[in-house]
Design an enzyme around this catalytic site. Structure first.
Site, mmCIF file in Angstrom:
data_model
loop_
_atom_site.group_PDB
_atom_site.id
_atom_site.type_symbol
_atom_site.label_atom_id
_atom_site.label_comp_id
_atom_site.label_asym_id
_atom_site.label_seq_id
_atom_site.Cartn_x
_atom_site.Cartn_y
_atom_site.Cartn_z
ATOM 1 N N GLY A 8 -53.719 -10.883 17.610
ATOM 2 C CA GLY A 8 -53.291 -9.920 18.592
ATOM 3 C C GLY A 8 -54.101 -8.631 19.064
ATOM 4 N N VAL A 60 -50.883 -17.838 17.259
ATOM 5 C CA VAL A 60 -50.505 -17.607 15.870
ATOM 6 C C VAL A 60 -49.469 -18.469 15.350
ATOM 7 C CG1 VAL A 60 -52.156 -15.655 15.279
ATOM 8 C CG2 VAL A 60 -49.726 -15.395 16.089
ATOM 9 N N ASN A 86 -50.974 -8.783 13.398
ATOM 10 C CA ASN A 86 -50.632 -8.068 14.161
ATOM 11 C C ASN A 86 -49.981 -8.447 15.459
ATOM 12 O OD1 ASN A 86 -50.478 -5.492 16.073
ATOM 13 N ND2 ASN A 86 -51.846 -6.826 17.023
ATOM 14 N N SER A 138 -42.104 -3.731 11.986
ATOM 15 C CA SER A 138 -41.488 -2.638 13.108
ATOM 16 C C SER A 138 -40.366 -1.851 12.404
ATOM 17 C CB SER A 138 -40.957 -3.753 14.325
ATOM 18 O OG SER A 138 -40.059 -2.880 15.019
ATOM 19 N N TYR A 151 -35.853 -10.819 17.225
ATOM 20 C CA TYR A 151 -36.993 -10.082 16.919
ATOM 21 C C TYR A 151 -37.092 -9.312 15.569
ATOM 22 C CZ TYR A 151 -40.692 -6.381 17.396
ATOM 23 O OH TYR A 151 -41.543 -5.387 17.318
ATOM 24 N N ALA A 153 -34.828 -9.724 12.954
ATOM 25 C CA ALA A 153 -34.577 -10.547 11.810
ATOM 26 C C ALA A 153 -36.104 -10.911 11.533
ATOM 27 C CB ALA A 153 -33.815 -11.680 12.158
ATOM 28 N N ALA A 154 -36.801 -11.286 12.462
ATOM 29 C CA ALA A 154 -38.347 -11.599 12.053
ATOM 30 C C ALA A 154 -38.984 -10.646 11.469
ATOM 31 C CB ALA A 154 -39.001 -12.313 13.560
ATOM 32 N N LYS A 155 -38.946 -9.449 11.969
ATOM 33 C CA LYS A 155 -39.828 -8.222 11.161
ATOM 34 C C LYS A 155 -39.253 -7.844 10.263
ATOM 35 C CE LYS A 155 -42.582 -7.567 14.879
ATOM 36 N NZ LYS A 155 -44.207 -7.686 14.556
HETATM 37 P P1 NAP Z 1 -48.805 -5.698 23.003
HETATM 38 O O1 NAP Z 1 -49.590 -4.558 23.694
HETATM 39 O O2 NAP Z 1 -48.006 -6.611 23.618
HETATM 40 O O3 NAP Z 1 -49.890 -6.698 22.204
HETATM 41 C C1 NAP Z 1 -49.540 -7.570 21.323
HETATM 42 C C2 NAP Z 1 -50.654 -8.565 21.229
HETATM 43 O O4 NAP Z 1 -50.251 -9.834 20.708
HETATM 44 C C3 NAP Z 1 -51.358 -8.988 22.877
HETATM 45 O O5 NAP Z 1 -52.445 -9.224 22.867
HETATM 46 C C4 NAP Z 1 -50.540 -10.620 22.655
HETATM 47 O O6 NAP Z 1 -51.319 -11.562 23.813
HETATM 48 C C5 NAP Z 1 -50.765 -11.173 21.533
HETATM 49 N N1 NAP Z 1 -49.808 -12.164 21.166
HETATM 50 C C6 NAP Z 1 -48.466 -12.336 21.590
HETATM 51 N N2 NAP Z 1 -48.014 -13.450 21.161
HETATM 52 C C7 NAP Z 1 -49.016 -14.071 20.383
HETATM 53 C C8 NAP Z 1 -49.158 -15.322 19.754
HETATM 54 N N3 NAP Z 1 -48.399 -16.094 19.718
HETATM 55 N N4 NAP Z 1 -50.478 -15.743 19.427
HETATM 56 C C9 NAP Z 1 -51.624 -14.661 19.413
HETATM 57 N N5 NAP Z 1 -51.337 -13.638 20.124
HETATM 58 C C10 NAP Z 1 -50.226 -13.272 20.691
HETATM 59 O O7 NAP Z 1 -48.013 -5.357 21.551
HETATM 60 P P2 NAP Z 1 -48.273 -3.937 20.662
HETATM 61 O O8 NAP Z 1 -47.391 -2.755 20.874
HETATM 62 O O9 NAP Z 1 -49.764 -3.537 20.745
HETATM 63 O O10 NAP Z 1 -47.463 -4.748 19.466
HETATM 64 C C11 NAP Z 1 -48.468 -5.119 18.475
HETATM 65 C C12 NAP Z 1 -47.592 -5.381 17.232
HETATM 66 O O11 NAP Z 1 -46.764 -3.964 16.868
HETATM 67 C C13 NAP Z 1 -46.514 -6.529 17.346
HETATM 68 O O12 NAP Z 1 -46.233 -7.182 16.257
HETATM 69 C C14 NAP Z 1 -45.174 -5.474 17.767
HETATM 70 O O13 NAP Z 1 -44.294 -6.405 17.327
HETATM 71 C C15 NAP Z 1 -45.228 -4.406 16.720
HETATM 72 N N6 NAP Z 1 -44.657 -3.271 17.237
HETATM 73 C C16 NAP Z 1 -44.900 -2.303 18.209
HETATM 74 C C17 NAP Z 1 -44.139 -1.027 18.447
HETATM 75 C C18 NAP Z 1 -44.519 -0.352 19.408
HETATM 76 O O14 NAP Z 1 -43.973 0.626 19.804
HETATM 77 N N7 NAP Z 1 -45.687 -0.731 20.552
HETATM 78 C C19 NAP Z 1 -43.134 -0.971 17.742
HETATM 79 C C20 NAP Z 1 -42.688 -1.925 16.591
HETATM 80 C C21 NAP Z 1 -43.677 -2.829 16.440
HETATM 81 P P3 NAP Z 1 -50.844 -11.499 25.439
HETATM 82 O O15 NAP Z 1 -51.741 -10.289 25.924
HETATM 83 O O16 NAP Z 1 -51.401 -13.003 25.760
HETATM 84 O O17 NAP Z 1 -49.303 -11.436 25.394
#
Ligand code: NAP
Length: 248
Positions: A8, A60, A86, A138, A151, A153-155
């Site tokens: 990601g 992934v 990630n 998360s 979501y 539950a997965a995290k």
């Molecule tokens: P984001 O900007 O949406 O980035 C997520 C990235 O993962 C995107 O590039 C997305 O690709 C890619 N992705 C999604 N599904 C995928 C898959 N099946 N296979 C490969 N790549 C995939 O989100 P983010 O906020 O940076 O989140 C990063 C991580 O932090 C995630 O695991 C999220 O759950 C966790 N998180 C974030 C926050 C927050 O406040 N932002 C809080 C708690 C947890 P596409 O662009 O093609 O969708």
């Protein structure tokens, strides 16, 4: 110089982690569903004079695609000894509206993916007698979050997997930790805001956060850079919250 894989890595937190690990001197491979964004970030890194490659189109949650991507990285950059799981996706659904397909998809992207990526890369870490795995979970796994039972539950599963894998791999020189981010300003957070799912704007919540701001992707990258470093070798099985004090 080590080989690092960031899933990601084409957006948000993953992009910041990829940029940071590359600037710390690691050959960095970005695995992402979106080929264009993965290539763009790899290009950004190369423009700064560091080594990076993109393996776009890597879902992934698909074991065959993960295995193929890891082979591609191994051929070009050698075996990876740093893995940052990630990639993730959110969704907001009332509990009784969730069907099996949605539930299974949410678990596949956010939890099973961690199992697939680790199984693909850990054999190389065992051969090397050294490895660092950081799983991005998360803060919602601590607090709970309405309309996100799938979501969350997965995290929460990612946290359990991290703790158990750390015990198993510790004797092999491999550490496994998890960072549960909270309220980090990325496309994912802005998407939640625009869907009205934050219960207020990002700015409003920043005011309520103890450090009085939203998180930056670089905040998570900094913690991750430390956890994958040599000097973090005595830290394993830990949940390292990076959330501005929103969860303690
Ligand atoms: P984001 O900007 O949406 O980035 C997520 C990235 O993962 C995107 O590039 C997305 O690709 C890619 N992705 C999604 N599904 C995928 C898959 N099946 N296979 C490969 N790549 C995939 O989100 P983010 O906020 O940076 O989140 C990063 C991580 O932090 C995630 O695991 C999220 O759950 C966790 N998180 C974030 C926050 C927050 O406040 N932002 C809080 C708690 C947890 P596409 O662009 O093609 O969708």
């Amino acid at each position: 110089m080590r080989t690092a894989i960031v899933t990601g890595g084409g957006s948000g937190i993953g992009r910041a982690i990829a940029l940071r690990l590359a600037s710390d001197g690691h050959r960095t491979a970005i695995l992402d569903l979106d080929a264009e964004s993965a290539e763009r970030v790899a290009g950004e890194i190369r423009d700064k004079g560091h080594e990076a490659m993109a393996v776009g189109g890597t879902d992934v949650s698909d074991r065959a695609l993960v295995d193929a991507a890891v082979r591609t990285v191994r051929e070009k950059f050698g075996p990876a000894s740093i893995l940052v799981n990630n990639a993730g996706r959110t969704g907001f659904d009332k509990f009784l509206r969730i069907d099996d397909e949605l539930w299974n998809r949410m678990l596949a992207v956010n939890l099973t993916s961690v199992y697939y990526c680790a199984q693909a890369i850990v054999p190389d870490m065992i051969d090397a007698g050294w490895g660092r795995i950081v799983n991005i979970s998360s803060s919602s796994a601590h607090s709970g979050q309405q309309f996100m039972t799938h979501y969350v539950a997965a995290k929460a599963g990612v946290i359990g997997l991290t703790k158990s894998l750390a015990l198993e791999l510790g004797p092999r020189g491999i550490t496994v930790n998890t960072i549960p981010p909270g309220f980090v300003d990325t496309p994912m957070l802005r998407n939640s805001e625009s869907q009205g799912m934050l219960g207020g704007s990002v700015d409003h919540h920043a005011e309520l956060t103890p450090v009085r701001r939203a998180g930056k992707p670089e905040d998570i990258a900094a913690a991750c850079a430390f956890l994958v470093s040599e000097e973090a070798g005595y830290i394993t099985g830990q949940v390292i919250g990076v959330n501005g004090g929103r969860n303690t």
